[in-house]
Design an enzyme around this catalytic site. Structure first.
Site, PDB file in Angstrom:
ATOM      1  N   LYS A  35       0.852  -1.191   0.000  1.00  0.00           N
ATOM      2  CA  LYS A  35       0.000   0.000   0.000  1.00  0.00           C
ATOM      3  C   LYS A  35       0.882   1.232   0.000  1.00  0.00           C
ATOM      4  O   LYS A  35       1.914   1.241   0.705  1.00  0.00           O
ATOM      5  CB  LYS A  35      -0.837   0.036   1.275  1.00  0.00           C
ATOM      6  CG  LYS A  35      -1.966  -0.956   1.309  1.00  0.00           C
ATOM      7  CD  LYS A  35      -2.658  -0.812   2.643  1.00  0.00           C
ATOM      8  CE  LYS A  35      -3.927  -1.636   2.701  1.00  0.00           C
ATOM      9  NZ  LYS A  35      -4.476  -1.661   4.062  1.00  0.00           N
TER      10      LYS A  35
ATOM     11  N   HIS B 260       3.565  33.962  26.139  1.00  0.00           N
ATOM     12  CA  HIS B 260       3.578  33.502  27.540  1.00  0.00           C
ATOM     13  C   HIS B 260       2.146  33.240  27.984  1.00  0.00           C
ATOM     14  O   HIS B 260       1.270  34.051  27.713  1.00  0.00           O
ATOM     15  CB  HIS B 260       4.199  34.585  28.420  1.00  0.00           C
ATOM     16  CG  HIS B 260       4.112  34.255  29.884  1.00  0.00           C
ATOM     17  ND1 HIS B 260       4.972  33.364  30.481  1.00  0.00           N
ATOM     18  CD2 HIS B 260       3.258  34.678  30.847  1.00  0.00           C
ATOM     19  CE1 HIS B 260       4.656  33.266  31.767  1.00  0.00           C
ATOM     20  NE2 HIS B 260       3.622  34.041  32.013  1.00  0.00           N
TER      21      HIS B 260
END
Ligand code: NAI
Length: 462
Positions: free
Chosen positions: A34, A440
Site C-alpha cells: 500500500k 507567555h
C-alpha cells in the site's frame, strides 16, 4: 514513457511522486503493498498513535491531581488497535486520493530496475522512464538466536498489529524504536526491561537529554540495562514466554521479546545485473549529494541509502532528486542539521551538535539550559521533567556566536523543535534570535529563555 518511475511508495517514493507531479512531470509508482510504506503502515504513524493511547491512559490515571475522580483506567488494546487502524486507513485513503488527483499512476507489484531506464514489474509489465527513483525502504533486522516468530520474538512490524499487550517484555536495543515501545508499554501496565549493548540508551542524543528519559523510565519501573550483550533466549516448555540471557549470566523471564536493533535496506533483487547501480556491502544503494546513483538518470532516496532513517529525511531527499531531475538549483540535505524527534514519554527533540560532540570537535562553546521545572505552562500541564539546552559557539571576546545545537527533553518538545531547527540551519546568533518574542505562558518560552541567557542577559535563566 514516464518522466519519472519510482520503485516504492513510502515517504521517499511518494514524496518524489507528489513533488514531481506538482512540477508537471509524468510519474508512475510501483508499489507491492500500500502507498504510505513503513512510516504509515508499520512505523511512525501507528507507533505514535499507540504512544498517544499511552498518554490518554496517563492523563486518566493522573486526573485526581486536578480534582477529577475516575475509576482506575483499564485498557482494551483491541479497541486501541482498531482506532490506530482507523487513523492509518484515513491517512492512506487521503494519500491515495492525493496521488490520484495529481495523475500519478500507481502500479501494483514488485519493481526491479533492469537498466536503460526500464523497470520490470512482477506482473510482467515493463515500464520505461526518463529517470528512475529507487525508494524501496527498509525492514527490521534481528540478531542471531532471536528468530522472529511474531508471538514470543517480535519486531516493530508485529508489535504494531498486536490485539492484546504482553504483560512483560524485554526490549533488545534502546534506540528510538526500543525507547518508544518501552515507554508506551510501561505506561499501559507492562513490565519492561531494556537491554542495550552500548553504554547509554538513545546513543547520538545529548547525554543530559538522554538521562532525562533514563530517569523517567527508571521511576516508572522500566529496568534499563546498558552495556550488556544479549546471548540468546530459552523459551518456556509451553511456549508462553521465554528467558532472555544477557550480560554476565543474567536473565529475565518475559512473555515477549521486542527486537529493535536497527533496520536494513530492501535492496535484494531491486537491481538486475544489466544495471550499473552500486550497492554497498551492507546493502545500501550508494548515492552522491544529489541522490544520484552510479547510473545516470537513476536516483535513490529514503531508508535505501545510508543516511538517517527518518521519514522526513526521505521527503527531503526526494525533493533533492526531483529538483536535480528538473535541472534546478539544488541545496543538498545537510545531514548534520536534520531534525530528530523521539516520541517516548518524555519526548526528545534535537538538531545540530550535542555538547559532547562540539567539545570533542575542539570547539569553544557556551551552553545554556532552561529546565521545564521553572516553566509556567509545564507546571500547568503537570509535566516538569526535562529541559531545553542550547549550544552556541564562543567568540574570542567571550560572547556567543552561531547556535550550533538545540536539544530538548520534555512535554511536547517534538512540536517545539521548529524554532531551534531554523536557528541552527539559519546559522543564527543568540542576539538575533532573542529579539523575537515568545508567547507567555508557553512551553516554547524555555527555548527563548535559554537563547536569551546566551546573550549574557537572561530573564529567568542566568
Ligand atoms: P537504532 O539504530 O536507533 O537503535 C538500535 C539500538 O540497538 C542501538 O542503540 C544499538 O546499540 C542497539 N543494539 C544493536 N544490537 C544490539 C544487541 N545485539 N543487543 C543489544 N542492543 C543492541 O535502531 P531502531 O531503534 O531499531 O530504529 C531503526 C531506525 O528507525 C533508526 O534509524 C531510527 O532512527 C529510526 N526511527 C526513528 C524514530 C524517531 O525518530 N522517532 C522512531 C523509530 C525509528
Amino acid at each position: 514513457m514516464f518522466d519519472v518511475l519510482v520503485i516504492g511508495g513510502g515517504p521517499g517514493g511518494y514524496a518524489a511522486a507528489l513533488y514531481g507531479a506538482s512540477a508537471g512531470l509524468s510519474v508512475a509508482v510501483v508499489e507491492k503493498d500500500k502507498v504510505g510504506g513503513t512510516c504509515l503502515h508499520r512505523g511512525c504513524v501507528p507507533a505514535k498513535e499507540f504512544l498517544e493511547t499511552a498518554a490518554a491512559f496517563r492523563a486518566v490515571g493522573g486526573a485526581l491531581e486536578f480534582g477529577i475522580s475516575v475509576s482506575e483506567p483499564k485498557i482494551d488494546f483491541s479497541v486501541s488497535q482498531a482506532r490506530k487502524q482507523k487513523v492509518v486507513d484515513q491517512l492512506w485513503r487521503g494519500l491515495s486520493g492525493l496521488m490520484k488527483g495529481r495523475k500519478i499512476e500507481i502500479i501494483e507489484g514488485v519493481g526491479r530496475y533492469v537498466g536503460r531506464g526500464r523497470v520490470e514489474v512482477s506482473n510482467g509489465r515493463i515500464l520505461e522512464g526518463q529517470n528512475v527513483v529507487l525508494a524501496s525502504g527498509s525492514r527490521p533486522r534481528s540478531i542471531p538466536g532471536f528468530d522472529v516468530d511474531g508471538k514470543i520474538v517480535m519486531t516493530s512490524d508485529e508489535v504494531l498489529s498486536l490485539e492484546s499487550l504482553p504483560s512483560s517484555v524485554a526490549v533488545i536495543g534502546g534506540g528510538a524504536i526500543g525507547c518508544e515501545f518501552a515507554s508506551m508499554m510501561a505506561d499501559l501496565g507492562a513490565k519492561v526491561t531494556i537491554l542495550e549493548a552500548l553504554p547509554q540508551i538513545l546513543t547520538g542524543v545529548d547525554k543530559e537529554i538522554a538521562d532525562v528519559v533514563l530517569k523517567s523510565f527508571r521511576r516508572r519501573g522500566i529496568n534499563v540495562h546498558t552495556g550488556v550483550a544479549v546471548s540468546g533466549h530459552t523459551p518456556r516448555a509451553d511456549s508462553t514466554g521465554t528467558a532472555v540471557h544477557f550480560g554476565d549470566q543474567q536473565s529475565v523471564t518475559v512473555d515477549a521479546v521486542i527486537v529493535s536493533v536497527g533496520r536494513r535496506p530492501n535492496s535484494e533483487d531491486l537491481v538486475g545485473p544489466e544495471a550499473s547501480v552500486d550497492v554497498d556491502q551492507r546493502g545500501f544503494v550508494a548515492v552522491d549529494q544529489f541522490m544520484r546513483t552510479s547510473e545516470q538518470g537513476v536516483y535513490a532516496v529514503g531508508d535505501l541509502v545510508a543516511t538517517a532513517q527518518l521519514a522526513h529525511v526521505g521527503f527531503a531527499e526526494a525533493i533533492v532528486a526531483i529538483k536535480h531531475i528538473l535541472g534546478e538549483h539544488v541545496v543538498p540535505v545537510d545531514y548534520s542539521k536534520v531534525p530528530w524527534c523521539i516520541y517516548s514519554h518524555p519526548e526528545v527533540a534535537f538538531v545540530g551538535m550535542t555538547e559532547d560532540a562540539a567539545r570533542d570537535a575542539g570547539l569553544d562553546i557556551i551552553v545554556k539550559k532552561d529546565p521545564f521545572g521553572g516553566n509556567s505552562r509545564a507546571r500547568i500541564v503537570g509535566e516538569t521533567d526535562g529541559l531545553v539546552k542550547v549550544v552556541a559557539e564562543k567568540l574570542p571576546d567571550g560572547s556567543a556566536g552561531k547556535i550550533l545545537g538545540v536539544h530538548m527533553a520534555g512535554p511536547w518538545v517534538t512540536e517545539q523543535l521548529g524554532q531551534g531547527y531554523l536557528a541552527v540551519n539559519w546559522e543564527a546568533t543568540p542576539d538575533e534570535v532573542s529579539q523575537y518574542i515568545q508567547p507567555h505562558p508557553t512551553l516554547s518560552e524555555a527555548f527563548g529563555e535559554a537563547v536569551m541567557a546566551l546573550t549574557g542577559r537572561g530573564l529567568h535563566v542566568g
